[in-house]
Design an enzyme around this catalytic site. Sequence first.
Site, PDB file in Angstrom:
ATOM      1  N   GLY A   1       0.816  -1.202   0.000  1.00  0.00           N
ATOM      2  CA  GLY A   1       0.000   0.000   0.000  1.00  0.00           C
ATOM      3  C   GLY A   1       0.852   1.255   0.000  1.00  0.00           C
ATOM      4  O   GLY A   1       2.045   1.220   0.332  1.00  0.00           O
ATOM      5  N   CYS A   2       0.241   2.371  -0.356  1.00  0.00           N
ATOM      6  CA  CYS A   2       0.989   3.626  -0.486  1.00  0.00           C
ATOM      7  C   CYS A   2       1.494   4.141   0.864  1.00  0.00           C
ATOM      8  O   CYS A   2       2.680   4.460   1.016  1.00  0.00           O
ATOM      9  CB  CYS A   2       0.137   4.681  -1.191  1.00  0.00           C
ATOM     10  SG  CYS A   2      -1.503   4.936  -0.485  1.00  0.00           S
TER      11      CYS A   2
END
Length: 345
Positions: free
Chosen positions: A148-149
């Site tokens: 995920g970012c």
Amino acid sequence: MRAAIVGSTGYGGVELIRLLASHPQVTVTSVISSSAAGTPIAEGFPHLTEIRTDLLDGVDPELIRSKADVVFLATPHGVSMKLAPQFLAAGLKVIDLSGDYRLKDGESYREWYKHEPAVQADVDNAIYGLCEVFGSEVADKSFISNPGCYATTAALALYPAVQAGWIDPDSIIIDAKSGVSGAGRGLSLGNHFSEINENFKTYKVNKHQHTPEIEQTLSRAAGRPVTLTFTPHLVPMTRGIMCSSYAKLTEKRTDADFVELYRKFYEGRPFVRVRPVGQWPATKEVWGSNYCDIGFSVDSRTGRVTVFSVIDNLVKGAAGQAIQNLNLMMGWDETWGLRFTPAYP
């Protein structure tokens, strides 16, 4: 190599198309969207006019098998777990940009994503592709779970210090800010211009699904379970994430010590740039690129360190890292298709 992109009309999918257009070994042969099948990609995204692709395909596994060697799944959670096993069974390589295979514990996924987890055997088979930390595990594999970012930004900032024992993992607090594109292209009141413009707000307090992902990664660094505080904020910009991560030092250190530690840890990894003493990164300095920039500030008065890290959430936080994982998977130069200097200002 022929690539198919499922979920090609979301921001992550569109960014994959843009970046892969510059890749020397990959041709995008199929762009798939369940909501826009039968239309040219440039009809919805005129900036892709010069990029030649077919009409958008529907989600037809048999069609995709005939047109691709690798499939990027830029789909919402809950969707990838239905598609990935079909493509893997057909002998295709799969890189999943959703959260369906990031958490190794099914109960944790159920708790944080509010959704039934994927089949555990498939979860166990997926390699967590945080490239600068676990890149050696990606080589020659066929199934990658793209981080995920927020998790990418925070883990790259903290992993070396946790592994070295320089900070107390139980003291970690991560204060994170993201641009609006991190919420995706879907319409919602919370992303409405008049709600975001000239505003700054927190959301999903103590409930964000990237929390256990960060903890899972840092637990590997610490060699024991790590629990931390992670608070995300939404800021009125399109791209970018900044994490300001705070932790208690285990013994006296200086800014120069941290710079040396991190430069040694990330030596040879071209997409992490460690700033010199007294220089801290900003989101615009990585805009449009696959870089993660990191800086430090040790507070001798409180015995804490603050680690600042920034990425472009659509590139290093999604499409760019997915391509980097493909490069590592295939044994190619990991910079292929990603040699973009940040756009500034």
